[in-house]
Design a protein around this motif. Structure first.
Motif, short mmCIF file in Angstrom:
data_model
loop_
_atom_site.label_atom_id
_atom_site.label_comp_id
_atom_site.label_asym_id
_atom_site.label_seq_id
_atom_site.Cartn_x
_atom_site.Cartn_y
_atom_site.Cartn_z
N THR A 1 62.44 -11.67 -76.46
CA THR A 1 61.17 -11.33 -75.80
C THR A 1 60.01 -12.07 -76.42
O THR A 1 59.93 -12.24 -77.65
CB THR A 1 60.91 -9.81 -75.89
OG1 THR A 1 62.03 -9.10 -75.34
CG2 THR A 1 59.65 -9.43 -75.11
N TYR B 1 55.82 -11.94 -76.79
CA TYR B 1 54.70 -10.99 -76.71
C TYR B 1 53.39 -11.78 -76.82
O TYR B 1 53.23 -12.63 -77.69
CB TYR B 1 54.78 -9.98 -77.85
CG TYR B 1 56.04 -9.14 -77.84
CD1 TYR B 1 56.15 -8.02 -77.03
CD2 TYR B 1 57.13 -9.48 -78.66
CE1 TYR B 1 57.32 -7.25 -77.02
CE2 TYR B 1 58.29 -8.73 -78.65
CZ TYR B 1 58.38 -7.62 -77.84
OH TYR B 1 59.53 -6.86 -77.81
N ALA C 1 54.75 -8.62 -72.15
CA ALA C 1 56.04 -9.03 -72.71
C ALA C 1 56.79 -9.82 -71.65
O ALA C 1 56.83 -9.43 -70.47
CB ALA C 1 56.85 -7.80 -73.12
N TYR D 1 53.25 -7.76 -84.76
CA TYR D 1 54.53 -7.09 -84.52
C TYR D 1 54.99 -6.37 -85.78
O TYR D 1 54.78 -6.85 -86.90
CB TYR D 1 55.58 -8.12 -84.11
CG TYR D 1 56.98 -7.56 -83.97
CD1 TYR D 1 57.36 -6.89 -82.81
CD2 TYR D 1 57.91 -7.71 -85.00
CE1 TYR D 1 58.64 -6.38 -82.68
CE2 TYR D 1 59.20 -7.21 -84.87
CZ TYR D 1 59.56 -6.54 -83.71
OH TYR D 1 60.83 -6.02 -83.59
N ALA E 1 57.15 -1.85 -78.43
CA ALA E 1 57.54 -3.21 -78.07
C ALA E 1 58.60 -3.23 -76.99
O ALA E 1 58.76 -4.24 -76.29
CB ALA E 1 58.04 -3.95 -79.32
#
Length: 781
Positions: free
Chosen positions: A225, A227, A237, A269, A299
């Protein structure tokens, strides 16, 4: 009739040059324009009288112009062209049959001198054209060289542990190197790169947005993924393989016309090692917003993590002494270290002296509880303030990105200045100590470990704008944990990050004086042994499309105060060069820790500042930007200030190109290996010609183990790939909007991708957009 009209044209040109040239001489500038103007006037008189000697006189004007131009700038095409373009074109016009018939011989006996005059003029035109053509094949600004491809440190320290194919922080790791260990893309195959996927966020700059609404985000890549955030702080995302949206969260920050910047450079993160992998909010994305919040998101799905702070959102205006709407916000991602999330913030430049604090705060990343605060106005107390206490108003802030070394337990903070940037009177001892510096703080307690100031008594808005880059550097005395700190004024500080002491020497050099009566200037300023500080400007440095706007720029240059770097601001007006836009800005530099080399993008654009006494500051509502251009009101201070680039009436820089370069540096020696002009005027001129002029840019590079550096940033809409060894451009791709964001690279399913956001920059005028674009090699390559 043609001859009469021609003589009138020469007379008008002569009068313009004579008048402007006389003005320039009074200011202490070149005599050329006055003398050339007289030559034009004499030529006009002789043309009107149909005398062939006009050609001889004008030939002398051409030769004199060529000699003067070569004396000032040598064989530099972009400097020669404005000096000689009009002169040569008019010389060619005098050789045409239409003009020749009007001043031809009146009898057979006149033909010999006629041929001599015509031949003499033709010869001077050919000589000038030959010099021009010869100069087209030279680049006097280019530094040619190579960086060593040797792997100095095969197993380098890259910072915190990140899988090779991922990008966990703004600079990939907490070291901020912008270095990817991936090597699938090389100088040999980079030309095969093509678009793998494109995603559009839907967040486009609107008519009611502030000028500096910009898209500067560098996405993170964790697992499968990506972000990222958008200028209006929408968190998104994306699937790393396809670019398809997985989730989005809109904090609805709203518009605020007092907000100086509307941007988001990235999110942070965190993985909670104490939580089960499938537990809610086991992994989190922290989103800083332009309305001064820090929001924790799951997340996995973008849901708000309500266990953080108050319902998942931390109010960053808490304990601020002043809280006007739009004056404080975070444009850069916070730093995550252990169980702390450390937040700095941007404060509006030059709006008012009643501004929020530049305090640095560390919060418990799970609960949002304040752990420590370091306020440069009160640096010795780092224990959390009480609910009824406030931080020091208008203390130097950190609006860029911080770095950290968890093994040393140190946080590295690039600090700015106190508002107003151009007025230094009444600054406290702490402001004088910490303004425009790199500060090392203890990560666990916030206590000061060391400070390295890059400008003393800063009067030029020379914030330290860039994330410090950390690298373990091989020196003559063995490996040293180093810090590479780029600055707006072009110095690169290479320091021992344990102590702040220079690895590459730093000297104190004399600096100009001459401030307003209420202020003072530092008698010396620091200069790093590794510097991209440009040569001092002179009248010969002024530029234009023609000799006329170049003359106007010379008059402007000599009408302003300028004694070199660090000339103090003045009521008359001062040239600030390097400009406060920076030689380097928030894009920082990229460092290869294996080869121990640096790749960067120095930019050169002169600015001006003119102080305005308070009683002469116009009423609100006029040309007010509170930024790099226009009127900065400085409410509560004795002066406002007009700021902006040193520009001609045509809207072009008065200072000669190139204005932008790429460069490579061997960090072990501190030597610049190469420096090449970078970028075209395709998207900055009325006629979209891809002329390689070397243009300004804002953004940053990233570098890969494959030996390719990637950079957008320039004011033309391209992303480029460069051979790190030679600095040569080896790939470019057209972007649908301005690429003023730093690229990143990741690997997914065995394939290396390069990603850049193309959304434009309001202040530099590049095309707005909402694109996220990924490039990769064809399958099987």
């Amino acid at each position: 009739m043609v001859t009469v009209i021609t003589s009138v044209v020469f007379l008008l040109v002569g009068l313009a040059l004579t008048g402007g040239g006389g003005w320039l001489i009074q200011l202490g500038g070149s005599w050329y324009y006055l003398l050339a103007g007289l030559g034009f006037i004499v030529t006009a008189f002789l043309l009107f009288r149909r005398q062939r000697s006009a050609l001889l006189v004008y030939g002398l004007v051409i030769l004199g112009t060529l000699a003067w131009a070569l004396y000032e700038v040598g064989f530099d095409w972009w400097q020669l062209a404005p000096r000689g373009g009009v002169v040569i074109l008019l010389g060619l016009w005098l050789l045409t049959p239409w003009v020749a018939r009007g001043i031809g011989p009146r009898s057979v006996t006149d033909r010999a001198p006629d041929r001599i005059a015509t031949g003499a003029l033709a010869a001077t035109v050919l000589i000038a054209l030959a010099a021009a053509v010869y100069s087209m094949f030279l680049d006097p600004h280019r530094i040619e060289g190579r960086l060593s491809a040797e792997a100095v440190t095969p197993q380098p320290n890259l910072g915190n542990s990140v899988p090779d194919g991922e990008w966990h922080q703004y600079g990939r790791t907490n070291y901020g190197q912008r270095y990817s260990p991936l090597a699938q893309i090389t100088p040999e195959n980079v030309k095969k790169l093509d678009v793998a996927w494109t995603y559009r966020t839907g967040d486009i700059r609107g008519p009611d947005d502030v000028t500096e609404t910009t898209y500067q985000v560098t996405p993170l890549k964790i697992g499968s993924t990506l972000y990222l955030c958008t200028p209006h702080n929408i968190a998104i995302a994306l699937d790393a393989t396809s670019g398809k949206e997985k989730w989005r969260y809109d904090p609805k920050v709203g518009l605020e016309n007092q907000r100086q910047h509307q941007t988001c450079r990235g999110v942070s993160y965190y993985q909670d090692s104490a939580a089960a992998a499938d537990a809610p909010c086991a992994t989190r994305v922290y989103l800083p917003t332009s309305d001064a919040r820090l929001i924790a998101l799951d997340a996995a799905n973008g849901q708000v993590c309500t266990g953080f702070a108050e319902g998942g959102s931390l109010n960053l205006l808490t304990n601020m002494p002043y809280k006007p709407a739009g004056y404080y916000y975070s444009t850069s991602p916070p730093t995550v270290s252990g169980n702390l999330i450390i937040v700095a913030g941007a404060v509006n430049d030059n709006f008012s002296i009643q501004s929020p604090s530049g305090v640095i705060r560390a919060f418990d990343i799970n609960t949002g509880a304040l752990v420590w605060n370091w306020d440069s106005g009160n640096p010795d107390r780092t224990t959390p303030v009480g609910p009824d206490e406030t931080y020091t108003a208008n203390s130097p802030n950190s609006w860029s990105v911080m770095s950290s070394d968890d093994a040393l337990g140190l946080l590295y903070v690039p600090l700015g200045n106190q508002v107003p940037d151009q007025l230094g009177m009444n600054r406290s001892e702490n402001v004088e100590r910490f303004s425009s510096s790199i500060v090392a703080l203890d990560i666990r307690t916030g206590q000061l470990r060391w400070v390295r100031q890059t400008v003393h008594h800063d009067l030029w808005d020379m914030d330290v704008p860039a994330q410090p880059v950390l690298i373990d550097l091989n020196t003559a005395n063995g490996p040293v944990p180093a810090l590479v700190g780029p600055t707006k004024q072009g110095d690169i500080y290479v320091l021992d990050r344990r102590t702040g002491e220079p690895i590459i020497p730093v000297t104190e050099e004399p600096a100009p004086g001459g401030t307003i009566p209420e202020d003072r200037a530092s008698p010396t300023q620091p200069l790093s042994g590794l510097s991209f500080n440009p040569p001092k400007l002179t009248g010969a440095s002024m530029w234009g499309v023609t000799m006329f706007d170049q003359l106007a720029c010379r008059i402007q240059f000599h009408s302003l105060n300028y004694l070199g770097r660090y000339t103090p601001p003045s009521v008359k007006g001062t040239i600030v060069y390097p400009g406060n836009f920076g030689v380097f800005n928030w894009g920082s530099v990229a460092v290869d820790p294996v080869r121990q080399v640096m790749f960067g993008m120095p930019t050169y654009l002169a600015f001006t500042s003119r102080l305005v006494p308070r009683d002469e500051v116009p009423a609100p509502g006029g040309d007010e930007k509170g930024s790099e251009q226009g009127l900065n009101r400085n409410e509560g201070a004795p002066y406002g200030v007009y700021m902006g680039p040193l520009m001609s009436a045509l809207g072009l820089p008065c200072q000669a190109p190139p204005w932008g370069y790429v460069t490579g540096v061997d960090l072990r020696t501190g030597k610049i290996a190469y420096k090449h002009k970078n970028g075209t005027v395709r998207d900055a001129s009325p006629i979209p010609l891809p002329i390689e002029l070397g243009v300004p840019g804002i953004g940053g590079p990233m570098i890969t183990a494959g030996g390719v550096a990637f950079l957008g940033a320039a004011i033309d809409d391209y992303i480029r790939g460069y051979d790190v060894t030679t600095g040569d451009e080896i790939w470019r791709a057209r972007l649908p909007a301005g690429g003023q964001a730093t690229p990143m690279s990741y690997e997914q399913d065995g394939r290396q991708y390069v990603v850049i956001v193309a959304g434009g920059h309001g202040s530099v005028g590049t095309k707005a957009g909402d694109y996220v674009i990924a490039y990769s090699l064809p399958y099987g390559q």
